[in-house]
Write a protein that holds these residues in place. Structure first.
Motif, PDB file in Angstrom:
ATOM      1  N   MET A  59       0.830  -1.207   0.000  1.00  0.00           N
ATOM      2  CA  MET A  59       0.000   0.000   0.000  1.00  0.00           C
ATOM      3  C   MET A  59       0.861   1.253   0.000  1.00  0.00           C
ATOM      4  O   MET A  59       0.579   2.224  -0.732  1.00  0.00           O
ATOM      5  CB  MET A  59      -0.937   0.008   1.209  1.00  0.00           C
ATOM      6  CG  MET A  59      -2.050  -0.999   1.144  1.00  0.00           C
ATOM      7  SD  MET A  59      -3.384  -0.654   2.347  1.00  0.00           S
ATOM      8  CE  MET A  59      -2.459  -0.659   3.882  1.00  0.00           C
ATOM      9  N   ALA A  60       1.929   1.257   0.808  1.00  0.00           N
ATOM     10  CA  ALA A  60       2.807   2.426   0.864  1.00  0.00           C
ATOM     11  C   ALA A  60       3.494   2.660  -0.479  1.00  0.00           C
ATOM     12  O   ALA A  60       3.593   3.804  -0.944  1.00  0.00           O
ATOM     13  CB  ALA A  60       3.841   2.250   1.971  1.00  0.00           C
ATOM     14  N   ALA A  61       3.963   1.584  -1.116  1.00  0.00           N
ATOM     15  CA  ALA A  61       4.639   1.721  -2.410  1.00  0.00           C
ATOM     16  C   ALA A  61       3.673   2.224  -3.480  1.00  0.00           C
ATOM     17  O   ALA A  61       3.999   3.137  -4.251  1.00  0.00           O
ATOM     18  CB  ALA A  61       5.244   0.386  -2.831  1.00  0.00           C
ATOM     19  N   GLY A  62       2.478   1.637  -3.538  1.00  0.00           N
ATOM     20  CA  GLY A  62       1.493   2.072  -4.523  1.00  0.00           C
ATOM     21  C   GLY A  62       1.083   3.512  -4.323  1.00  0.00           C
ATOM     22  O   GLY A  62       1.026   4.306  -5.278  1.00  0.00           O
ATOM     23  N   ALA A  63       0.795   3.867  -3.072  1.00  0.00           N
ATOM     24  CA  ALA A  63       0.392   5.248  -2.788  1.00  0.00           C
ATOM     25  C   ALA A  63       1.534   6.216  -3.049  1.00  0.00           C
ATOM     26  O   ALA A  63       1.316   7.331  -3.542  1.00  0.00           O
ATOM     27  CB  ALA A  63      -0.083   5.362  -1.334  1.00  0.00           C
ATOM     28  N   GLY A  64       2.763   5.796  -2.741  1.00  0.00           N
ATOM     29  CA  GLY A  64       3.908   6.662  -2.968  1.00  0.00           C
ATOM     30  C   GLY A  64       4.122   6.978  -4.439  1.00  0.00           C
ATOM     31  O   GLY A  64       4.368   8.131  -4.807  1.00  0.00           O
ATOM     32  N   VAL A  65       4.015   5.964  -5.281  1.00  0.00           N
ATOM     33  CA  VAL A  65       4.177   6.178  -6.726  1.00  0.00           C
ATOM     34  C   VAL A  65       3.077   7.102  -7.255  1.00  0.00           C
ATOM     35  O   VAL A  65       3.351   8.055  -7.996  1.00  0.00           O
ATOM     36  CB  VAL A  65       4.169   4.832  -7.473  1.00  0.00           C
ATOM     37  CG1 VAL A  65       4.104   5.054  -8.976  1.00  0.00           C
ATOM     38  CG2 VAL A  65       5.406   4.014  -7.116  1.00  0.00           C
ATOM     39  N   LEU A  66       1.836   6.820  -6.889  1.00  0.00           N
ATOM     40  CA  LEU A  66       0.718   7.649  -7.350  1.00  0.00           C
ATOM     41  C   LEU A  66       0.848   9.088  -6.855  1.00  0.00           C
ATOM     42  O   LEU A  66       0.597  10.038  -7.602  1.00  0.00           O
ATOM     43  CB  LEU A  66      -0.602   7.051  -6.881  1.00  0.00           C
ATOM     44  CG  LEU A  66      -1.014   5.716  -7.515  1.00  0.00           C
ATOM     45  CD1 LEU A  66      -2.273   5.174  -6.840  1.00  0.00           C
ATOM     46  CD2 LEU A  66      -1.255   5.883  -9.017  1.00  0.00           C
ATOM     47  N   ALA A  67       1.237   9.252  -5.581  1.00  0.00           N
ATOM     48  CA  ALA A  67       1.365  10.597  -5.018  1.00  0.00           C
ATOM     49  C   ALA A  67       2.491  11.373  -5.687  1.00  0.00           C
ATOM     50  O   ALA A  67       2.371  12.573  -5.948  1.00  0.00           O
ATOM     51  CB  ALA A  67       1.607  10.511  -3.513  1.00  0.00           C
ATOM     52  N   LEU A  68       3.603  10.684  -5.964  1.00  0.00           N
ATOM     53  CA  LEU A  68       4.727  11.365  -6.602  1.00  0.00           C
ATOM     54  C   LEU A  68       4.360  11.814  -8.010  1.00  0.00           C
ATOM     55  O   LEU A  68       4.585  12.973  -8.382  1.00  0.00           O
ATOM     56  CB  LEU A  68       5.933  10.433  -6.644  1.00  0.00           C
ATOM     57  CG  LEU A  68       7.201  11.013  -7.285  1.00  0.00           C
ATOM     58  CD1 LEU A  68       7.702  12.202  -6.480  1.00  0.00           C
ATOM     59  CD2 LEU A  68       8.287   9.950  -7.383  1.00  0.00           C
TER      60      LEU A  68
ATOM     61  N   GLY B 144       1.514  14.519  -7.699  1.00  0.00           N
ATOM     62  CA  GLY B 144       1.988  15.764  -7.114  1.00  0.00           C
ATOM     63  C   GLY B 144       2.917  16.538  -8.029  1.00  0.00           C
ATOM     64  O   GLY B 144       2.839  17.759  -8.125  1.00  0.00           O
ATOM     65  N   VAL B 145       3.808  15.804  -8.729  1.00  0.00           N
ATOM     66  CA  VAL B 145       4.723  16.474  -9.656  1.00  0.00           C
ATOM     67  C   VAL B 145       3.956  17.069 -10.836  1.00  0.00           C
ATOM     68  O   VAL B 145       4.238  18.196 -11.276  1.00  0.00           O
ATOM     69  CB  VAL B 145       5.812  15.487 -10.138  1.00  0.00           C
ATOM     70  CG1 VAL B 145       6.609  16.078 -11.294  1.00  0.00           C
ATOM     71  CG2 VAL B 145       6.747  15.131  -8.982  1.00  0.00           C
ATOM     72  N   LEU B 146       2.982  16.333 -11.356  1.00  0.00           N
ATOM     73  CA  LEU B 146       2.165  16.876 -12.453  1.00  0.00           C
ATOM     74  C   LEU B 146       1.415  18.133 -12.025  1.00  0.00           C
ATOM     75  O   LEU B 146       1.363  19.128 -12.769  1.00  0.00           O
ATOM     76  CB  LEU B 146       1.176  15.814 -12.937  1.00  0.00           C
ATOM     77  CG  LEU B 146       1.767  14.653 -13.737  1.00  0.00           C
ATOM     78  CD1 LEU B 146       0.687  13.617 -14.048  1.00  0.00           C
ATOM     79  CD2 LEU B 146       2.401  15.153 -15.042  1.00  0.00           C
ATOM     80  N   LEU B 147       0.842  18.112 -10.832  1.00  0.00           N
ATOM     81  CA  LEU B 147       0.115  19.278 -10.335  1.00  0.00           C
ATOM     82  C   LEU B 147       1.059  20.462 -10.098  1.00  0.00           C
ATOM     83  O   LEU B 147       0.699  21.611 -10.387  1.00  0.00           O
ATOM     84  CB  LEU B 147      -0.618  18.926  -9.043  1.00  0.00           C
ATOM     85  CG  LEU B 147      -1.784  17.947  -9.185  1.00  0.00           C
ATOM     86  CD1 LEU B 147      -2.321  17.555  -7.819  1.00  0.00           C
ATOM     87  CD2 LEU B 147      -2.904  18.552 -10.030  1.00  0.00           C
TER      88      LEU B 147
ATOM     89  N   TRP C 212      -3.958  10.377  -2.650  1.00  0.00           N
ATOM     90  CA  TRP C 212      -4.629  11.673  -2.815  1.00  0.00           C
ATOM     91  C   TRP C 212      -4.152  12.656  -1.757  1.00  0.00           C
ATOM     92  O   TRP C 212      -3.824  13.807  -2.052  1.00  0.00           O
ATOM     93  CB  TRP C 212      -6.142  11.458  -2.729  1.00  0.00           C
ATOM     94  CG  TRP C 212      -6.958  12.669  -3.032  1.00  0.00           C
ATOM     95  CD1 TRP C 212      -6.623  13.702  -3.852  1.00  0.00           C
ATOM     96  CD2 TRP C 212      -8.260  12.979  -2.521  1.00  0.00           C
ATOM     97  NE1 TRP C 212      -7.643  14.632  -3.890  1.00  0.00           N
ATOM     98  CE2 TRP C 212      -8.648  14.202  -3.079  1.00  0.00           C
ATOM     99  CE3 TRP C 212      -9.123  12.312  -1.653  1.00  0.00           C
ATOM    100  CZ2 TRP C 212      -9.874  14.799  -2.783  1.00  0.00           C
ATOM    101  CZ3 TRP C 212     -10.352  12.902  -1.375  1.00  0.00           C
ATOM    102  CH2 TRP C 212     -10.714  14.131  -1.928  1.00  0.00           C
ATOM    103  N   PHE C 213      -4.097  12.214  -0.523  1.00  0.00           N
ATOM    104  CA  PHE C 213      -3.691  13.072   0.580  1.00  0.00           C
ATOM    105  C   PHE C 213      -2.233  13.504   0.423  1.00  0.00           C
ATOM    106  O   PHE C 213      -1.894  14.680   0.576  1.00  0.00           O
ATOM    107  CB  PHE C 213      -3.879  12.314   1.896  1.00  0.00           C
ATOM    108  CG  PHE C 213      -3.696  13.146   3.121  1.00  0.00           C
ATOM    109  CD1 PHE C 213      -4.739  13.881   3.649  1.00  0.00           C
ATOM    110  CD2 PHE C 213      -2.464  13.179   3.774  1.00  0.00           C
ATOM    111  CE1 PHE C 213      -4.571  14.641   4.788  1.00  0.00           C
ATOM    112  CE2 PHE C 213      -2.290  13.937   4.909  1.00  0.00           C
ATOM    113  CZ  PHE C 213      -3.344  14.671   5.427  1.00  0.00           C
ATOM    114  N   THR C 214      -1.349  12.577   0.093  1.00  0.00           N
ATOM    115  CA  THR C 214       0.076  12.874   0.015  1.00  0.00           C
ATOM    116  C   THR C 214       0.429  13.684  -1.226  1.00  0.00           C
ATOM    117  O   THR C 214       1.398  14.455  -1.221  1.00  0.00           O
ATOM    118  CB  THR C 214       0.889  11.563   0.028  1.00  0.00           C
ATOM    119  OG1 THR C 214       0.497  10.781   1.159  1.00  0.00           O
ATOM    120  CG2 THR C 214       2.383  11.834   0.124  1.00  0.00           C
ATOM    121  N   SER C 215      -0.346  13.537  -2.293  1.00  0.00           N
ATOM    122  CA  SER C 215      -0.040  14.275  -3.520  1.00  0.00           C
ATOM    123  C   SER C 215      -0.099  15.781  -3.309  1.00  0.00           C
ATOM    124  O   SER C 215       0.625  16.536  -3.970  1.00  0.00           O
ATOM    125  CB  SER C 215      -0.998  13.861  -4.644  1.00  0.00           C
ATOM    126  OG  SER C 215      -2.339  14.237  -4.344  1.00  0.00           O
TER     127      SER C 215
END
Length: 228
Positions: A34-43, A46-49, A107-110
């Protein structure tokens, strides 16, 4: 002391893997997934935003920062709880609890990744932009090829801090009964009803090892890169 160790040893497989043999990962394995999946999605998100906020100032930037401040101002436990019940309504089907929590964490971390990346872009010397423009780069090429690589390298320690926090935040999945490490530790404690201190000291130690290990790996990678 021996009895404490016996309780951990007797339930170690479940604490580490959950019901992996039945195709249901849990414990430490599910926490890491879960941490790895969320980390990749957030990175990525977040970078795109951050790139959008840098590229389009004015209304677009203000709206993005309003969104980020709104997300960061809500306790993460509420975000998990809301998405757990809202996503099935929106999608029209039940989603795995682990997937819902992963999306909530991402979503939260992004929002924090967006803030961090944008600050890294703003901190770059103005000469970088001028040199890219003089070299014939478009705004998109300048951002993608010149500015973002430098900004992301500069804010890497901040990224590490965010992802360590994200790893620990997976423990909040217990509120929707996702069988990550904290949840299965509670289940083991309820089942054996002895030596709860040993069980939760072990759980805390695992979180510490995961977080310190991540920090050590990144630090080692930075040092290796610096010597190249």
């Amino acid at each position: 002391m021996i009895a404490n160790v016996t309780v951990i040893a007797g339930n170690l497989d479940y604490l580490l893997w959950g019901r992996m043999a039945q195709g249901e990962p849990g414990g430490v394995l599910l926490t890491v997934l879960m941490a790895a999946g969320a980390g990749v999605l957030a990175l990525v998100g977040g970078v795109l935003l951050a790139g959008l906020a840098w590229r389009y100032d004015g209304v677009v930037r203000r709206l993005l920062f309003i969104w980020a401040e709104l997300i960061r101002g809500i306790p993460l436990i509420f975000v998990i709880f809301w998405l757990y019940f809202l996503l099935p309504i929106i999608t029209g089907s039940d989603l795995p609890g682990a997937l819902t929590v992963t999306l909530a964490l991402a979503w939260f971390t992004s929002a924090a990744v967006m803030h961090t990346t944008f600050a890294g872009l703003q901190a770059l010397p103005g000469g970088q932009r001028e040199a890219a423009l003089a070299g014939g780069f478009s705004a998109g090429q300048m951002l993608r090829l010149v500015l973002l690589p430098q900004a992301m390298r500069n804010v890497l320690p901040s990224y590490v801090g965010l992802f360590i926090a994200l790893l620990k935040d997976t423990s909040l999945a217990f509120i929707v009964n996702v069988p990550e490490l904290t949840t299965v530790a509670g289940q083991v404690n309820s089942r054996v009803q002895v030596y709860p201190a040993a069980i939760f000291i072990f759980t805390g130690l695992v979180y510490y090892l995961l977080c310190s290990g991540l920090g050590w790996l990144v630090t080692r990678r930075q040092r290796a890169t610096a010597y190249q």
